[in-house]
Design a protein around this motif. Structure first.
Motif, mmCIF file in Angstrom:
data_model
loop_
_atom_site.group_PDB
_atom_site.id
_atom_site.type_symbol
_atom_site.label_atom_id
_atom_site.label_comp_id
_atom_site.label_asym_id
_atom_site.label_seq_id
_atom_site.Cartn_x
_atom_site.Cartn_y
_atom_site.Cartn_z
ATOM 1 N N THR A 178 0.753 -1.252 0.016
ATOM 2 C CA THR A 178 0.086 -0.030 0.051
ATOM 3 C C THR A 178 0.959 1.410 -0.204
ATOM 4 N N LEU B 70 2.169 1.777 -3.585
ATOM 5 C CA LEU B 70 1.354 2.254 -4.425
ATOM 6 C C LEU B 70 1.210 3.698 -4.204
ATOM 7 N N GLN B 71 0.948 4.214 -2.863
ATOM 8 C CA GLN B 71 0.654 5.675 -2.514
ATOM 9 C C GLN B 71 2.031 6.327 -3.109
ATOM 10 N N ARG B 72 3.320 5.829 -2.795
ATOM 11 C CA ARG B 72 4.418 6.728 -3.201
ATOM 12 C C ARG B 72 4.386 6.790 -4.755
ATOM 13 N N LEU B 73 4.003 5.634 -5.515
ATOM 14 C CA LEU B 73 3.912 5.626 -6.871
ATOM 15 C C LEU B 73 2.894 6.588 -7.472
ATOM 16 N N THR B 74 1.680 6.533 -6.862
ATOM 17 C CA THR B 74 0.515 7.466 -7.326
ATOM 18 C C THR B 74 0.965 9.146 -7.303
ATOM 19 N N ALA B 75 1.872 9.427 -6.001
ATOM 20 C CA ALA B 75 2.249 10.698 -5.820
ATOM 21 C C ALA B 75 3.391 11.143 -6.834
ATOM 22 N N TYR C 295 3.531 9.840 -9.984
ATOM 23 C CA TYR C 295 2.996 10.113 -11.332
ATOM 24 C C TYR C 295 2.215 11.358 -11.319
ATOM 25 N N ALA C 296 1.402 11.690 -10.004
ATOM 26 C CA ALA C 296 1.065 13.051 -10.184
ATOM 27 C C ALA C 296 1.813 14.325 -10.246
#
Length: 217
Positions: free
Chosen positions: A65, A68-73, A75-76
């Motif tokens: 998790t 995933l949160q680090r990857l989402t940030a 990408y943003a």
């Protein structure tokens, strides 16, 4: 034979076949009572208890998790950076094209000053060109009476004391595209209204002094 030898221990036969020979169904494994009762949880056959397995799964889930949160940030942030770079590239291209058209705008200003744009097809073309460039973000600056700003105006002549400098004459308009200055305005600088209003008072005082000296004589 003695009586002890004649009495033999009963023979126990354990059928370990996984398939029942009579019914053909798969047999369920038999778990000993002492094995089921031992430990905090049932043994899974590989020495790992259910509580330990739950802790391991929970730890791996938390780690995934966080990834995933680090990857989402990331990408943003990447999308914002790409969008910012794309907008900067578009603005640079627009500014380059508009800069090439500043000479045309100067010719139209000279024609307007001579009265050639008061009517006719050339006036329509000039108005459409100016409107189109303004929609793209082009702004002109530099007009008589505006306060002098060295970051926007280039003074080629200066009259007066310079305490409150304002634009007295515009020799060439300045243009900016958004926050970018494409060309500085070429102007002549003079004193502001306050300085001009104070200047005539001095000759009046000198004249009054001269009159007073004349009367004394």
């Amino acid at each position: 034979m003695t009586q002890g030898n004649s009495e033999q221990e009963p023979i126990t036969v354990v059928d370990n076949r996984k398939i029942d020979p009579e019914t053909g169904e798969i047999r369920e494994p038999v778990v000993a009572a002492d094995t089921a009762a031992a430990g905090p949880g049932p043994d899974l056959g590989n020495g790992v208890q259910t509580d330990t397995l739950a802790d391991t799964i929970g730890g791996e889930l938390a780690e995934r998790t966080a990834d995933l949160q680090r990857l989402t940030a990331e990408y943003a942030n990447y999308r914002r950076r790409v969008e910012r770079d794309r907008k900067a590239a578009i603005d640079t291209a627009k500014a380059s094209v508009v800069t090439e058209l500043l000479g045309v705008l100067d010719d139209l200003d000279r024609a307007r000053a001579h009265g050639d744009l008061e009517s006719g097809p050339l006036k329509s073309v000039a108005d459409k060109l100016a409107t189109a460039l303004q929609k793209q973000g082009l702004e002109e600056f530099g007009s008589e009476g505006e306060p002098f700003d060295p970051t926007l105006h280039e003074a080629v002549q200066h009259e007066g004391s310079g305490h409150d400098p304002v634009i007295g004459i515009v020799m060439r308009k300045g243009y900016r595209f958004g926050d970018r200055v494409l060309r500085h305005a070429l102007v002549g600088v003079t004193d502001g209204v306050s300085d001009l209003a104070a200047t005539p008072d001095q000759p009046s005082e000198e004249a009054s002094d001269i009159d007073a000296d004349t009367s004394d004589r």
